[in-house]
Design a protein around this motif. Structure first.
Motif, PDB file in Angstrom:
ATOM      1  N   ASN A   1      11.193  50.262 -21.048  1.00 55.23           N
ATOM      2  CA  ASN A   1       9.817  50.010 -21.490  1.00 55.23           C
ATOM      3  C   ASN A   1       9.477  48.526 -21.493  1.00 55.23           C
ATOM      4  OD1 ASN A   1       8.934  52.628 -21.862  1.00 55.23           O
ATOM      5  ND2 ASN A   1       9.615  52.734 -23.981  1.00 55.23           N
ATOM      6  N   VAL A   2      10.401  47.706 -22.043  1.00 53.35           N
ATOM      7  CA  VAL A   2      10.166  46.260 -22.100  1.00 53.35           C
ATOM      8  C   VAL A   2      10.086  45.680 -20.696  1.00 53.35           C
ATOM      9  CG1 VAL A   2      11.167  44.054 -22.795  1.00 53.35           C
ATOM     10  CG2 VAL A   2      11.167  45.974 -24.395  1.00 53.35           C
ATOM     11  N   TRP A   3      11.011  46.064 -19.839  1.00 59.55           N
ATOM     12  CA  TRP A   3      11.028  45.546 -18.466  1.00 59.55           C
ATOM     13  C   TRP A   3       9.727  45.893 -17.745  1.00 59.55           C
ATOM     14  CZ3 TRP A   3      16.066  45.481 -15.158  1.00 59.55           C
ATOM     15  CH2 TRP A   3      15.829  44.836 -13.954  1.00 59.55           C
ATOM     16  N   ASP A   4       9.320  47.165 -17.825  1.00 57.76           N
ATOM     17  CA  ASP A   4       8.098  47.594 -17.149  1.00 57.76           C
ATOM     18  C   ASP A   4       6.876  46.858 -17.695  1.00 57.76           C
ATOM     19  OD1 ASP A   4       6.608  49.368 -15.351  1.00 57.76           O
ATOM     20  OD2 ASP A   4       5.872  50.297 -17.189  1.00 57.76           O
ATOM     21  N   PHE A   5       6.805  46.750 -19.018  1.00 60.67           N
ATOM     22  CA  PHE A   5       5.673  46.076 -19.664  1.00 60.67           C
ATOM     23  C   PHE A   5       5.561  44.626 -19.207  1.00 60.67           C
ATOM     24  CE2 PHE A   5       4.173  43.428 -23.201  1.00 60.67           C
ATOM     25  CZ  PHE A   5       2.937  43.991 -23.456  1.00 60.67           C
ATOM     26  N   LEU A   6       6.679  43.901 -19.216  1.00 59.80           N
ATOM     27  CA  LEU A   6       6.652  42.482 -18.860  1.00 59.80           C
ATOM     28  C   LEU A   6       6.401  42.275 -17.366  1.00 59.80           C
ATOM     29  CD1 LEU A   6       9.536  41.049 -21.083  1.00 59.80           C
ATOM     30  CD2 LEU A   6       7.071  40.964 -21.503  1.00 59.80           C
ATOM     31  N   GLU A   7       7.047  43.082 -16.526  1.00 61.39           N
ATOM     32  CA  GLU A   7       6.850  42.909 -15.087  1.00 61.39           C
ATOM     33  C   GLU A   7       5.414  43.193 -14.681  1.00 61.39           C
ATOM     34  OE1 GLU A   7       9.751  44.939 -12.671  1.00 61.39           O
ATOM     35  OE2 GLU A   7      10.924  43.074 -12.608  1.00 61.39           O
ATOM     36  N   ARG A   8       4.771  44.146 -15.331  1.00 62.63           N
ATOM     37  CA  ARG A   8       3.369  44.443 -15.029  1.00 62.63           C
ATOM     38  C   ARG A   8       2.459  43.270 -15.395  1.00 62.63           C
ATOM     39  NH1 ARG A   8       1.619  49.157 -18.224  1.00 62.63           N
ATOM     40  NH2 ARG A   8      -0.129  49.417 -16.784  1.00 62.63           N
ATOM     41  N   ARG A   9       2.929  42.379 -16.235  1.00 64.72           N
ATOM     42  CA  ARG A   9       2.155  41.204 -16.619  1.00 64.72           C
ATOM     43  C   ARG A   9       2.603  39.944 -15.894  1.00 64.72           C
ATOM     44  NH1 ARG A   9       1.344  45.032 -19.722  1.00 64.72           N
ATOM     45  NH2 ARG A   9      -0.344  45.131 -21.233  1.00 64.72           N
ATOM     46  N   GLY A  10       3.441  40.097 -14.899  1.00 63.77           N
ATOM     47  CA  GLY A  10       3.787  38.958 -14.060  1.00 63.77           C
ATOM     48  C   GLY A  10       5.050  38.216 -14.439  1.00 63.77           C
ATOM     49  N   TYR A  11       5.769  38.699 -15.456  1.00 66.75           N
ATOM     50  CA  TYR A  11       7.031  38.061 -15.827  1.00 66.75           C
ATOM     51  C   TYR A  11       8.115  38.412 -14.811  1.00 66.75           C
ATOM     52  CZ  TYR A  11       4.940  37.262 -20.444  1.00 66.75           C
ATOM     53  OH  TYR A  11       4.129  36.867 -21.468  1.00 66.75           O
ATOM     54  N   VAL A  12       9.114  37.550 -14.689  1.00 66.03           N
ATOM     55  CA  VAL A  12      10.285  37.817 -13.867  1.00 66.03           C
ATOM     56  C   VAL A  12      11.416  38.197 -14.823  1.00 66.03           C
ATOM     57  CG1 VAL A  12      11.933  36.878 -12.207  1.00 66.03           C
ATOM     58  CG2 VAL A  12       9.526  36.165 -12.132  1.00 66.03           C
ATOM     59  N   VAL A  13      11.893  39.435 -14.736  1.00 68.81           N
ATOM     60  CA  VAL A  13      12.816  39.967 -15.728  1.00 68.81           C
ATOM     61  C   VAL A  13      14.165  40.277 -15.099  1.00 68.81           C
ATOM     62  CG1 VAL A  13      13.195  41.768 -17.471  1.00 68.81           C
ATOM     63  CG2 VAL A  13      10.866  40.990 -16.957  1.00 68.81           C
ATOM     64  N   ASP A  14      15.238  39.841 -15.758  1.00 68.57           N
ATOM     65  CA  ASP A  14      16.609  40.234 -15.421  1.00 68.57           C
ATOM     66  C   ASP A  14      17.154  40.975 -16.633  1.00 68.57           C
ATOM     67  OD1 ASP A  14      19.012  40.544 -14.192  1.00 68.57           O
ATOM     68  OD2 ASP A  14      19.488  38.416 -14.017  1.00 68.57           O
ATOM     69  N   HIS A  15      18.057  41.932 -16.411  1.00 70.97           N
ATOM     70  CA  HIS A  15      18.530  42.776 -17.509  1.00 70.97           C
ATOM     71  C   HIS A  15      20.046  42.904 -17.486  1.00 70.97           C
ATOM     72  CE1 HIS A  15      19.590  46.921 -19.092  1.00 70.97           C
ATOM     73  NE2 HIS A  15      19.153  46.261 -20.150  1.00 70.97           N
ATOM     74  N   CYS A  16      20.647  42.814 -18.672  1.00 72.46           N
ATOM     75  CA  CYS A  16      22.063  43.127 -18.865  1.00 72.46           C
ATOM     76  C   CYS A  16      22.176  44.115 -20.011  1.00 72.46           C
ATOM     77  CB  CYS A  16      22.867  41.869 -19.193  1.00 72.46           C
ATOM     78  SG  CYS A  16      22.996  40.697 -17.823  1.00 72.46           S
TER      79      CYS A  16
END
Length: 234
Positions: free
Chosen positions: A28-43
């Motif tokens: 949810n966090v990844w999708d929310f942020l990426e839809r707003r233009g953030y570049v997200v990496d996840h571990c």
């Protein structure tokens, strides 16, 4: 967690490292942020998150506390001990004051308790990233603070600081020798989300231990019931 509607103009992309082992929350966090233009990496575990954070290149780390392989508090502490000043926003179900104060003591910049609204997560994320921006070196007498390296220097001694300690020292030096009220210090360090007096007192105590305790004359003064100030030694 439902996704609020997208803004008409997407947010410019900050680089975010999300360290979270709960799949649904991470997605949810990844999708929310990426839809707003953030570049997200996840571990999904603490050891992997620490290794990735150590490589650098992030504007903010969003960090869960209850992680496999390495607890979030240990991750944050090791990151700070290694000299990394990237802002850290902690996510956790631990909501007691002691838990929050321990998180700040280990170097966290802000603390968000689960469950949380995604809009609040973004607001706090942007606030800690904004506080991480440099304003150039500041000085009062023998005390100098350089936000670019998150380090102070006094009488030739190097003093590494956390991002939160740096935010407090920065405004104290900007206003020195004027008194900075408690409310303004809290707003500068924690943003609109705020904090309480106990959190502020904990951070100032830790800052004094680094900046004042090794030296003959203290420079950070408490003005009872009002705030704090920095004064040069006589």
């Amino acid at each position: 967690m439902s996704l609020p509607p997208l803004p008409s103009v997407p947010t410019a992309g900050l680089r975010v490292l999300l360290v979270e082992d709960e799949h649904d929350i991470a997605a949810n966090v990844w999708d929310f942020l990426e839809r707003r233009g953030y570049v997200v990496d996840h571990c999904a575990d603490g050891a992997g998150g620490l290794a990735r954070a150590m490589q650098g290149g992030f504007d903010v780390v969003v960090l869960d506390l209850g992680l496999p392989r390495l607890d979030g508090l240990d991750l944050c502490r090791r990151l700070r001990e290694a000299g990394h000043g990237v802002p850290v926003l902690m996510l956790t179900a631990r909501d007691t004051l002691d838990d929050k104060l321990r998180g700040f003591a280990e170097g966290a910049d802000d603390y968000l308790v689960k469950p949380f609204a995604l809009a609040e997560l973004e607001a706090r994320l942007r606030a800690v990233a904004r506080r991480g921006r440099s304003s150039g070196p500041l000085a009062c007498g023998p005390l100098v603070y350089d936000p670019d390296v998150l380090a102070a220097q006094r009488d030739g001694r190097q003093i590494p600081l956390t991002r939160l300690q740096g935010a407090l020292l920065e405004i104290l030096l900007q206003e020195a020798p004027r008194i900075v009220p408690h409310a303004r210090l809290i707003e500068r360090a924690w943003g609109a989300a705020g904090a309480d007096m106990a959190a502020l007192q904990t951070q100032v105590y830790e800052l004094r231990a680094l900046v004042d305790r090794p030296f003959a004359q203290p420079m950070i003064q408490s003005v009872r019931g009002v705030g704090y100030r920095v004064v040069a030694p006589e």
